[in-house]
Design a protein around this motif. Structure first.
Motif, PDB file in Angstrom:
ATOM      1  N   SER A 102       0.850  -1.186   0.000  1.00  0.00           N
ATOM      2  CA  SER A 102       0.000   0.000   0.000  1.00  0.00           C
ATOM      3  C   SER A 102       0.885   1.235   0.000  1.00  0.00           C
ATOM      4  CB  SER A 102      -0.891   0.018   1.250  1.00  0.00           C
ATOM      5  OG  SER A 102      -1.665  -1.160   1.328  1.00  0.00           O
ATOM      6  N   SER A 142       3.265  -2.166   8.486  1.00  0.00           N
ATOM      7  CA  SER A 142       1.855  -2.261   8.133  1.00  0.00           C
ATOM      8  C   SER A 142       1.113  -2.952   9.261  1.00  0.00           C
ATOM      9  CB  SER A 142       1.683  -3.062   6.843  1.00  0.00           C
ATOM     10  OG  SER A 142       0.323  -3.259   6.543  1.00  0.00           O
ATOM     11  N   GLY A 145      -4.690  -5.263   7.497  1.00  0.00           N
ATOM     12  CA  GLY A 145      -5.897  -4.673   6.941  1.00  0.00           C
ATOM     13  C   GLY A 145      -6.964  -5.668   6.564  1.00  0.00           C
ATOM     14  N   HIS A 181     -10.294  -3.894   5.691  1.00  0.00           N
ATOM     15  CA  HIS A 181     -10.190  -2.769   4.766  1.00  0.00           C
ATOM     16  C   HIS A 181     -10.304  -3.292   3.340  1.00  0.00           C
ATOM     17  CE1 HIS A 181      -8.671   0.325   7.687  1.00  0.00           C
ATOM     18  NE2 HIS A 181      -8.602  -0.791   8.401  1.00  0.00           N
ATOM     19  N   THR A 189      -8.461   2.358   2.026  1.00  0.00           N
ATOM     20  CA  THR A 189      -7.613   2.728   3.157  1.00  0.00           C
ATOM     21  C   THR A 189      -6.875   1.487   3.641  1.00  0.00           C
ATOM     22  OG1 THR A 189      -9.413   2.337   4.736  1.00  0.00           O
ATOM     23  CG2 THR A 189      -9.150   4.595   3.890  1.00  0.00           C
ATOM     24  N   TRP A 190      -5.814   1.721   4.422  1.00  0.00           N
ATOM     25  CA  TRP A 190      -5.072   0.609   5.024  1.00  0.00           C
ATOM     26  C   TRP A 190      -4.469   1.096   6.333  1.00  0.00           C
ATOM     27  CZ3 TRP A 190      -5.515  -4.114   3.005  1.00  0.00           C
ATOM     28  CH2 TRP A 190      -4.734  -5.139   3.560  1.00  0.00           C
ATOM     29  N   PRO A 191      -4.463   0.248   7.374  1.00  0.00           N
ATOM     30  CA  PRO A 191      -3.924   0.686   8.660  1.00  0.00           C
ATOM     31  C   PRO A 191      -2.396   0.583   8.712  1.00  0.00           C
ATOM     32  CG  PRO A 191      -4.800  -1.542   8.858  1.00  0.00           C
ATOM     33  CD  PRO A 191      -5.072  -1.100   7.449  1.00  0.00           C
ATOM     34  N   SER A 197      -5.785   4.488  10.069  1.00  0.00           N
ATOM     35  CA  SER A 197      -6.154   4.106   8.707  1.00  0.00           C
ATOM     36  C   SER A 197      -5.843   5.252   7.756  1.00  0.00           C
ATOM     37  CB  SER A 197      -7.641   3.757   8.635  1.00  0.00           C
ATOM     38  OG  SER A 197      -7.930   2.634   9.448  1.00  0.00           O
TER      39      SER A 197
END
Length: 214
Positions: A102, A142, A145, A181, A189-191, A197
């Motif tokens: 991401s 990361s 997600g 996600h 979105t991605w955490p 996020s």
């Protein structure tokens, strides 16, 4: 080739990236994927530059068969998803690891989520997703997600067993808690650890085979 790793094993180890025909062991016909003949041979089932790809209102048929750019016409495309059925056929023939790359922010910083033993079930399971373990790297941190209550099934409008598409506004893999996600959201979105996020500029999914064919 049954997948891109088989091409690598047969001597295509030049780091070249292009579109090739593969035919997984249980697939009724060959289909096009984008391969990279480096790092053991990898497959890109999804690649999305978000500004170029409004993916709202994905139907079940689109998700099943794939959508975005025609790889036969745009082999260098960054706007495609090969489809759930093709993804299932690939993953059913061996053990694969998955990386979700991401990119976010003005500098397109990368976060990388790794999933061991990544699987996607058949259509009767609603293409249920599972994996053995999640981990990340210190230099591209990361969070998970895809984390949600099991089973994590694919849902679209009209096939939304827990109402997650209605509440989240996007097709994707969701558990009964509607967690996780979606890579198909507008915008996705991605955490990221310590940052919450984040809205993505790009999302890329990479598959690497880790064992022999079944």
């Amino acid at each position: 080739m049954r997948d891109c790793s088989e091409g690598y094993e047969n001597g295509h180890q030049d780091g070249h990236k292009d579109v090739y025909l593969i035919q997984p062991m249980t697939s009724p016909a060959p289909f096009l994927v984008q391969c990279h003949f480096g790092w053991g041979g990898i497959i890109y089932p999804l690649w999305r530059v978000v500004s170029e790809t409004p993916w709202s209102n994905v139907t079940w048929e689109q998700a099943k068969e794939g959508f975005g750019d025609d790889l036969s016409l745009r082999p260098g495309s960054t706007n495609f998803f090969i489809g759930l059925e093709k993804l299932h056929q690939i993953l059913a023939q061996s053990v694969y690891n998955c990386q979700v790359l991401s990119k976010y922010g003005a500098s397109w910083t990368t976060s990388t989520a790794f999933y061991d033993n990544f699987t996607v079930g058949h259509e009767l399971s609603s293409y249920a997703l599972s994996y053995g373990a999640f981990y990340d790297r210190l230099n591209t941190p990361s969070s998970n997600g895809l984390n949600g209550s099991s089973p994590v099934v694919f849902a679209t409008v009209g096939k939304d067993p827990h109402g997650c598409v209605g509440s989240r506004g996007a097709a994707g893999w969701y558990g009964s808690d509607c967690g996780g996600h979606s890579m198909f959201a507008d915008p996705p979105t991605w955490p990221v650890p310590g940052q919450g996020s984040l809205q993505l500029s790009e999302v890329l999914v990479v598959l690497v085979r880790k064992g022999p064919f079944f």
